[in-house]
Design an enzyme around this catalytic site. Structure first.
Site, PDB file in Angstrom:
ATOM      1  N   ASP A  28       0.823  -1.223   0.000  1.00 25.77           N
ATOM      2  CA  ASP A  28       0.000   0.000   0.000  1.00 25.77           C
ATOM      3  C   ASP A  28       0.858   1.275   0.000  1.00 25.77           C
ATOM      4  OD1 ASP A  28       1.056  -0.064   2.520  1.00 25.77           O
ATOM      5  OD2 ASP A  28      -0.863  -0.026   3.582  1.00 25.77           O
ATOM      6  N   GLU A  30       3.198   2.076   2.257  1.00 28.32           N
ATOM      7  CA  GLU A  30       3.810   2.406   3.558  1.00 28.32           C
ATOM      8  C   GLU A  30       5.260   1.957   3.575  1.00 28.32           C
ATOM      9  OE1 GLU A  30       1.693   1.062   6.976  1.00 28.32           O
ATOM     10  OE2 GLU A  30      -0.099   2.206   6.490  1.00 28.32           O
ATOM     11  N   GLN A  86       9.272  28.180   3.411  1.00 26.02           N
ATOM     12  CA  GLN A  86       8.211  28.867   4.172  1.00 26.02           C
ATOM     13  C   GLN A  86       8.802  29.143   5.552  1.00 26.02           C
ATOM     14  OE1 GLN A  86       4.945  29.585   3.015  1.00 26.02           O
ATOM     15  NE2 GLN A  86       4.310  30.527   4.911  1.00 26.02           N
ATOM     16  N   HIS A 118      17.567  27.593   2.873  1.00 21.36           N
ATOM     17  CA  HIS A 118      16.977  28.884   2.540  1.00 21.36           C
ATOM     18  C   HIS A 118      16.523  29.662   3.779  1.00 21.36           C
ATOM     19  CE1 HIS A 118      15.660  31.439  -0.674  1.00 21.36           C
ATOM     20  NE2 HIS A 118      14.613  31.734   0.056  1.00 21.36           N
ATOM     21  N   ASP A 158      19.292  37.715  -7.837  1.00 19.55           N
ATOM     22  CA  ASP A 158      18.547  38.593  -6.914  1.00 19.55           C
ATOM     23  C   ASP A 158      19.480  38.984  -5.765  1.00 19.55           C
ATOM     24  OD1 ASP A 158      18.475  36.446  -5.057  1.00 19.55           O
ATOM     25  OD2 ASP A 158      16.548  35.761  -5.828  1.00 19.55           O
ATOM     26  N   LYS A 181      15.462  41.786  -8.405  1.00 21.10           N
ATOM     27  CA  LYS A 181      14.341  40.915  -8.824  1.00 21.10           C
ATOM     28  C   LYS A 181      13.142  41.109  -7.907  1.00 21.10           C
ATOM     29  CE  LYS A 181      13.826  36.331  -7.595  1.00 21.10           C
ATOM     30  NZ  LYS A 181      14.271  34.928  -7.447  1.00 21.10           N
TER      31      LYS A 181
END
Ligand code: R5P
Length: 280
Positions: A28, A30, A86, A118, A158, A181
């Site tokens: 499945d 997993e 994020q 990042h 940038d 940028k």
């Protein structure tokens, strides 16, 4: 130290015992993980990139198995760790993904190292929302690869990539500059025209991540108009989510390379030595 190395051959630069693990998929989908080496009360290290969601689950299961089987400590190196972009709350209600992912990993390891993450704008050890993280810089390795350029000038697409350009320029002994940028959306950027003084130069365009390739394509467009001798591209994490844009970058540049933090057909710059240095 027992090293569990998933795809980086760090052991060729380090004297250590190699750990063995059995990893397989159930029908499945997993993931099944079993640590085969004897690790009770031993210092362990894990080197594994997280390029896709299931890599994260696999890493958690590996770390969980090490903890449950009595590892004394786990030194974790994640050369590419997704979800680090994020790093701020931009709109109310958003998940601060970088914090959540790092918090989860820190519950298994007190020493986490990432490469050109990042989240951070500089290198070394940082506290990020209570998690201690070591950010390693691989731009020297990128610049070493491009030592073959005859009359180099390094350009960042940038302002955020300026430090990377500066590092590469110091290795190559040349000047650097950046293009202003503005990001409009995930797939759209606008670059403000700038005279980059690249006439007859072998331009090296550097960025930490190439994701869709939009930023690099726009930068190449501007640089080309200014008649350089050649344009080469170097990045740490070559994700290349858009195949058409990746092909366009290849077509319009002399060469493109990334490190092997994220595996692709251009991930030719090996970071295993850097990882080894950070494990001793
Ligand atoms: C952004 O700040 C990063 O440094 C990169 O410039 C960005 O992730 C590149 O994304 P894309 O390839 O989609 O333009």
């Amino acid at each position: 130290m027992i090293l569990f190395d998933f795809g980086f051959d760090v052991e060729k630069n380090l004297e250590c015992e190699l750990g063995e693990a059995e990893i397989k998929r159930f029908p499945d989908g997993e993931i099944y993980v079993r640590i085969l080496s004897e690790i009770k009360d031993k210092e362990c290290a894990v080197v594994k990139s997280v390029q896709k969601n299931e890599d994260f689950v696999e890493l958690l299961l590996i770390l969980g198995a090490l903890k449950d089987n009595g590892a004394k400590s786990v030194n974790l190196v994640v050369p590419y760790l997704m979800y680090m972009r994020q790093d701020k709350i931009f709109k109310p209600g958003e998940s601060l993904s970088a914090r959540t992912v790092l918090r989860v990993l820190s519950s298994f390891s007190a020493q986490i190292s990432l490469i050109n993450s990042h989240v951070f704008r500089s290198y070394g050890k940082f506290d990020f929302h209570g998690v201690r993280v070591n950010n390693i810089d691989a731009f020297r390795e990128i610049a070493q690869y491009y030592k073959k350029l005859g009359n180099p000038k390094v350009i960042a697409p940038d302002k955020g990539a300026c430090d990377a350009a500066k590092t590469c320029a110091s290795v190559l002994g040349c000047d650097f500059d950046f293009i202003p940028k503005k990001r409009i959306s995930d797939t759209e950027v606008v670059m403000e025209y700038k005279d980059l003084n690249v006439l007859d130069k072998d331009v090296l365009l550097v960025d930490d991540i190439i994701s869709t390739g939009t930023s690099i394509i726009e930068a190449i467009r501007m640089i080309e108009e200014q008649n350089p001798k050649s344009i080469s591209v170097g990045c740490v994490h070559g994700i290349f989510t858009d195949r058409e844009k990746f092909d366009l970058i290849k077509k319009n540049s002399t060469e493109i390379v990334s490190t092997n933090t994220f595996k692709s057909d251009v991930s030719k710059v090996d970071v295993s030595c850097l990882i080894a240095e950070n494990l001793v």
